[in-house]
Design a protein around this motif. Sequence first.
Motif, PDB file in Angstrom:
ATOM      1  N   SER A  70      25.687  33.530  40.802  1.00  0.00           N
ATOM      2  CA  SER A  70      26.798  34.358  40.423  1.00  0.00           C
ATOM      3  C   SER A  70      26.106  35.305  38.980  1.00  0.00           C
ATOM      4  O   SER A  70      24.938  35.225  38.804  1.00  0.00           O
ATOM      5  N   THR A  95      31.527  36.376  38.520  1.00  0.00           N
ATOM      6  CA  THR A  95      31.908  36.567  40.127  1.00  0.00           C
ATOM      7  C   THR A  95      30.475  36.098  40.882  1.00  0.00           C
ATOM      8  O   THR A  95      29.445  36.029  40.200  1.00  0.00           O
ATOM      9  N   ALA A 100      31.664  41.098  48.797  1.00  0.00           N
ATOM     10  CA  ALA A 100      32.981  40.852  48.537  1.00  0.00           C
ATOM     11  C   ALA A 100      33.844  41.319  49.927  1.00  0.00           C
ATOM     12  O   ALA A 100      33.384  42.152  50.863  1.00  0.00           O
ATOM     13  N   ARG A 105      37.695  41.201  45.798  1.00  0.00           N
ATOM     14  CA  ARG A 105      37.806  39.613  45.764  1.00  0.00           C
ATOM     15  C   ARG A 105      39.158  39.395  44.919  1.00  0.00           C
ATOM     16  O   ARG A 105      39.719  40.032  44.006  1.00  0.00           O
ATOM     17  N   VAL A 107      41.226  37.561  42.413  1.00  0.00           N
ATOM     18  CA  VAL A 107      40.822  37.008  40.803  1.00  0.00           C
ATOM     19  C   VAL A 107      41.578  35.809  40.255  1.00  0.00           C
ATOM     20  O   VAL A 107      42.902  35.678  40.390  1.00  0.00           O
ATOM     21  N   LEU A 140      34.325  30.217  42.559  1.00  0.00           N
ATOM     22  CA  LEU A 140      33.348  30.673  42.926  1.00  0.00           C
ATOM     23  C   LEU A 140      32.872  30.632  44.505  1.00  0.00           C
ATOM     24  O   LEU A 140      32.504  31.561  45.124  1.00  0.00           O
ATOM     25  N   TYR A 144      36.062  33.732  44.654  1.00  0.00           N
ATOM     26  CA  TYR A 144      37.020  34.337  43.744  1.00  0.00           C
ATOM     27  C   TYR A 144      36.236  35.043  42.778  1.00  0.00           C
ATOM     28  O   TYR A 144      34.850  34.416  42.187  1.00  0.00           O
ATOM     29  N   THR A 145      36.513  35.977  42.076  1.00  0.00           N
ATOM     30  CA  THR A 145      36.001  36.583  40.692  1.00  0.00           C
ATOM     31  C   THR A 145      36.804  35.629  39.558  1.00  0.00           C
ATOM     32  O   THR A 145      38.155  35.833  39.796  1.00  0.00           O
ATOM     33  N   ALA A 185      32.293  43.233  39.621  1.00  0.00           N
ATOM     34  CA  ALA A 185      33.328  41.980  39.844  1.00  0.00           C
ATOM     35  C   ALA A 185      33.917  42.092  41.024  1.00  0.00           C
ATOM     36  O   ALA A 185      34.563  41.395  41.545  1.00  0.00           O
ATOM     37  N   ALA A 187      36.990  43.126  41.607  1.00  0.00           N
ATOM     38  CA  ALA A 187      38.248  42.474  41.622  1.00  0.00           C
ATOM     39  C   ALA A 187      39.251  43.406  42.422  1.00  0.00           C
ATOM     40  O   ALA A 187      39.585  44.466  41.861  1.00  0.00           O
TER      41      ALA A 187
END
Length: 394
Positions: A70, A95, A100, A105, A107, A140, A144-145, A185, A187
């Motif tokens: 990560s 993250t 991704a 991703r 969140v 993780l 997911y972030t 990230a 996200a």
Amino acid sequence: MRARRVVAVVAASVIAVVGALVAVELIRVAGDAAEQPGLADFYEQPDGAADGEPGTLVRSEPLEGVPAASEAWRIMYRSTDLNVDPIVVTGIVVTPLGPAPENGRTVLAWGHPTTGTDASCAPSRGFDPFIGIEGLRLMLDRGYTVVATDYAGMGTEGPDSYLVAQTAARSVLDAVRAAQHLEAAEASDRVVLWGHSQGGQAVLFAAEQAPDYAPELTVAGVAAAAPAADLTALMGSHLDDISGVTIGSYAFPAFASVYGPSTPGAELDEILTPAAVAASPEMNELCLLTNLDRLHEIGQPLIGDFFAHDPTKTEPWATLLADNSAGQRAVEAPVYIAQGADDALVLPADTAEFVEHVRALGDDVTYEVVPLATHSTIAYLALPTLEGWLDSLD
């Protein structure tokens, strides 16, 4: 001979795996240690830090001691309090490595349980800022972030927000927005909310408020372990024990600070005894997990002499407790609530009653009572069921 070779191979494999895990943890600890010098500097707000849209970043910095596979950052971001006044909040984002999904991703916004109210009690300021995120590895591994707010008033200067639901909810939602400003990230707008105890209250309230406060976010689901959902029930269950003194020493100074200037009668000396008022400053400087013995040492003599009046029946406190309880409106997303059968803080009967209440509002609630789970273990012991519930959202 063949059996011996098999045993030898298995033993060697186990040793190799254990060695690799130890090496990963040693690297992580070394990274945590490297971050300590100058840590406090990050939490000093620059001039005009609160100026800007909620959810935008004031600053961020990469973290060195991160979970395996990560990358992570410490963040300072903008939010608003219950009066919609601008504030600054801190937290962390982590993250997984690797590509991704095409749309970014999901969140996972984490709401942590009680750690205290002093700025030093903020999880992101801890030696290992990830250790308290219950289910982090699971999240993780799901791709997911994860974003974890400290809540307002912790980490960096801001209003006290302990059990102040609107402020906490906005800290959670704006943390998601802040994660979206970190390009790495990746996200997306899809959000799952997950919290424990105090954090359960925060994420449940965030789910209720999201359609109005952060309509661009799609809340796919909200999960809470032993949530401090009904503050009237929570305080009423602990008026004359050490839990009531400890929680009250954090909650009532927070409420007096936030509501006292505008709400007649919401001054601390109107609800706590003189002895409790005198003890509250020291208790508010102590973090829960690292100073529990000292908190109980101070609080034990106050049992039976903490509340001047029953706050669940005395105005304006009764109304403030009700207003800061979840279940104000229906949640549009599926809800998962886990309760420990042996929880002595958030009582099973109180959670069951809350579940009935929100189901009556129209909430789609999956309710799990975990045998033998206590308040401290429920979030971990609920993870297998939580994972299945998360699968149902996808």
